[in-house]
Design an enzyme around this catalytic site. Structure first.
Site, PDB file in Angstrom:
ATOM      1  N   LYS A  52       0.807  -1.213   0.000  1.00 24.81           N
ATOM      2  CA  LYS A  52       0.000   0.000   0.000  1.00 24.81           C
ATOM      3  C   LYS A  52       0.848   1.275   0.000  1.00 24.81           C
ATOM      4  CE  LYS A  52      -3.702  -2.487   0.039  1.00 24.81           C
ATOM      5  NZ  LYS A  52      -3.074  -3.786  -0.156  1.00 24.81           N
ATOM      6  N   GLU A  97      -3.046   7.019   7.273  1.00 30.22           N
ATOM      7  CA  GLU A  97      -3.749   7.834   6.302  1.00 30.22           C
ATOM      8  C   GLU A  97      -4.694   8.764   7.053  1.00 30.22           C
ATOM      9  OE1 GLU A  97      -4.203   5.248   2.170  1.00 30.22           O
ATOM     10  OE2 GLU A  97      -5.932   5.479   3.510  1.00 30.22           O
ATOM     11  N   HIS A 144     -14.912  -2.765   8.176  1.00 27.45           N
ATOM     12  CA  HIS A 144     -14.224  -2.483   6.915  1.00 27.45           C
ATOM     13  C   HIS A 144     -14.428  -3.578   5.872  1.00 27.45           C
ATOM     14  CE1 HIS A 144     -12.298   0.860   8.935  1.00 27.45           C
ATOM     15  NE2 HIS A 144     -11.845   0.042   9.870  1.00 27.45           N
ATOM     16  N   ARG A 202      -7.284  -8.409  -8.521  1.00 26.33           N
ATOM     17  CA  ARG A 202      -8.009  -9.675  -8.650  1.00 26.33           C
ATOM     18  C   ARG A 202      -9.459  -9.387  -9.000  1.00 26.33           C
ATOM     19  NH1 ARG A 202     -11.077  -9.217  -4.102  1.00 26.33           N
ATOM     20  NH2 ARG A 202     -10.120  -8.319  -2.245  1.00 26.33           N
TER      21      ARG A 202
END
Length: 503
Positions: A119, A202, A237, A294
């Site tokens: 990430k 973040e 999430h 994917r």
């Protein structure tokens, strides 16, 4: 047309394995299934032309064993492997091992997976390509570094696993006092889930919408986007309900974020189907979050709206074929909604509910698609994701799609395990959902959707059952004490019972 491959192995289980097998059968491809001891009687094993055992129930000893899967590919003569989603689907080592073994991996190149799988690295790559990213930090060495970084970014912040996905290794931090314990939790979960404890920060976007764009790229330089999906209804999430298109995205915005997604995919040399995930702030701004390299669980809503079979497209691209469409031929029609039917109890914090399915009735009718991976008599194992099926409905507009979903949920019956069916039914008729007022904190804002309550369908059945029991009791009393009018009362009971069951 000649099939792209003679034989294809599906390195997965459950609903997605069945989904890939069906696509292969339509393309004339022979299918090879693999299964753990817990899945010996699974549906994907029954549907495939061949099936091979690969180990004990724990995925670390079966579905995550690259050596065992490649051994089955060699023994079965499989020319290609489709990884589905989860397990090894985003594992660059697996993609590279397939290539080294002379087996085609139905997915992106390992280099693209590595670029987007980390990430932190992907954020830097996107920023360089001109794609807006959420303000964040480099990899963090400890809680002190995290506190310092958060002071610059501004609270609240989101701790994220660098190698993560699916909500693992993520924690919302609202103050410096919370950082030490939450940092340790995020790092520990990242380590156990991905074997990599690296985390970063973040900026936490308050009340964001989770918007993702489907992309499809081939090895001949074509990269397209197939619109967006709204995936804002989540728990921990993890997505529960998805739809396409988003109720807040207009044509101009769709073109803009679609171009962002194509830029992101092109920047990492992407080939195959993939998804660029974004956050939409309350002010309408969009930020790149991550790319899933994917097939997504929610791909059916895109297929229903755009009329393109993404699994078949992936297989064709993997065989070296060109994408047969141009961007202007990708046209949306109507609206689609997907509900993930899971073996969990929403009223108890979505506690897993493994067990044996005693009865199952799948819905059907206009605009209804049921992608299932279980059957009556199948025992839902404790070792894997608890998703039983996906229910997808299509309508000419969002209201019709939601109404169809409500009707389809009424028809769907799964007995023997707790499921999310009643929860989904509540959401489909909730005023905020119908108004399109969605964000990732939707469930926290509407706790009534997950609180213990009486299922309306079960309430009706209970009332009818009580009425039948009452009339039967009256009939027994009448039979014990025959008198004038008894025949009339019996006839009245039969008429009432028939009328009740006809409701």
């Amino acid at each position: 047309m000649q099939p792209p491959f003679k034989s294809l192995l599906i390195a997965n289980r459950g609903e997605i394995a069945v989904r890939v097998i069906r696509a292969c059968h339509e393309m004339g491809i022979r299918t090879v299934a693999v299964y753990s001891e817990a899945d010996r009687d699974a549906l994907h094993v029954r549907f495939a032309h061949e099936a091979y055992p690969i180990g004990p129930p724990p995925s670390s000893e079966s579905y995550l064993r690259i050596d065992k899967i490649l051994d089955v590919a060699r023994r079965s003569g499989a020319e290609a492997i489709h990884p589905g989603y989860g397990f090894l689907s985003e594992n660059a080592e697996f993609a590279r091992a397939c290539r080294d073994a002379g087996v085609v991996f139905v997915g992106p190149p390992p280099e693209a997976m590595e670029a987007m799988g980390d990430k932190v690295r992907s954020r830097a790559l996107m920023a360089k390509a001109g794609v807006a990213v959420v303000p964040g930090s480099p990899p963090l060495r400890g809680a002190k570094d995290a506190v310092a970084a958060a002071g610059t970014i501004g609270y609240p912040v989101l701790l994220k696993a660098a190698a993560g996905g699916g909500g693992k290794g993520m924690r919302i931090v609202r103050s410096s006092d919370e950082m030490p314990s939450l940092f340790a939790q995020a790092q520990g979960e990242a380590r156990s889930s991905f074997g990599d404890e690296t985390v970063f920060l973040e900026k936490y976007v308050d009340r964001p919408r989770h918007i993702e764009v489907q992309v499809l790229a081939d090895a001949h330089g074509t990269c397209l986007h197939l619109g967006e999906r709204e995936c804002s209804i989540q728990r921990r999430h993890q997505k529960l309900i998805e739809e396409s298109p988003s109720p807040v995205i207009d044509a101009a915005t769709r073109a803009r974020i679609g171009a962002m997604a194509v830029t992101a995919a092109t920047a990492c040399g992407y080939v195959s189907a993939g998804t660029v995930e974004m956050l939409r702030g309350a002010d309408g701004s969009f930020y790149f979050m991550e790319m899933n390299t994917r097939l997504q669980v929610e791909h059916p809503v895109t297929e229903m709206v755009y009329g393109i079979d993404l699994v078949k497209a992936m297989i064709g691209v993997a065989a070296g074929r060109k994408i047969p469409w141009s961007q202007d031929q990708i046209v949306a029609r109507g609206h689609a909604i997907e509900c993930r039917i899971i073996a969990e109890d929403p009223s108890k914090g979505f506690m897993p509910s493994p067990g044996t399915i005693r009865a199952l009735r799948a819905p059907s009718g206009p605009g209804v698609r049921y992608d299932g991976g279980v059957y009556a008599g199948f025992t839902v194992p404790v070792h894997y994701d608890p998703m039983l099926a996906k229910l997808i409905t299509w309508g000419a507009n969002r209201d019709e799609a939601a109404a169809r979903m409500t009707r389809a949920l009424d028809e769907l019956r799964v007995d023997g395990v707790k499921t999310s069916i009643a929860f989904h039914r509540r959401v489909m008729t909730h005023p905020a959902f119908l108004a399109g007022d969605l964000h990732t904190g939707f469930l926290a804002e509407h706790p009534e959707l997950t609180s213990p309550g009486t299922d309306p369908w079960l309430s009706e059945v209970a009332v009818l059952a009580a009425a039948v029991a009452h009339f039967k009791r009256l009939e027994r009393l009448s039979l014990r004490a025959p008198q004038a009018g008894a025949k009339t009362r019996s006839a009245a009971w039969k008429r009432s019972a028939r009328a009740g069951w006809r409701r």
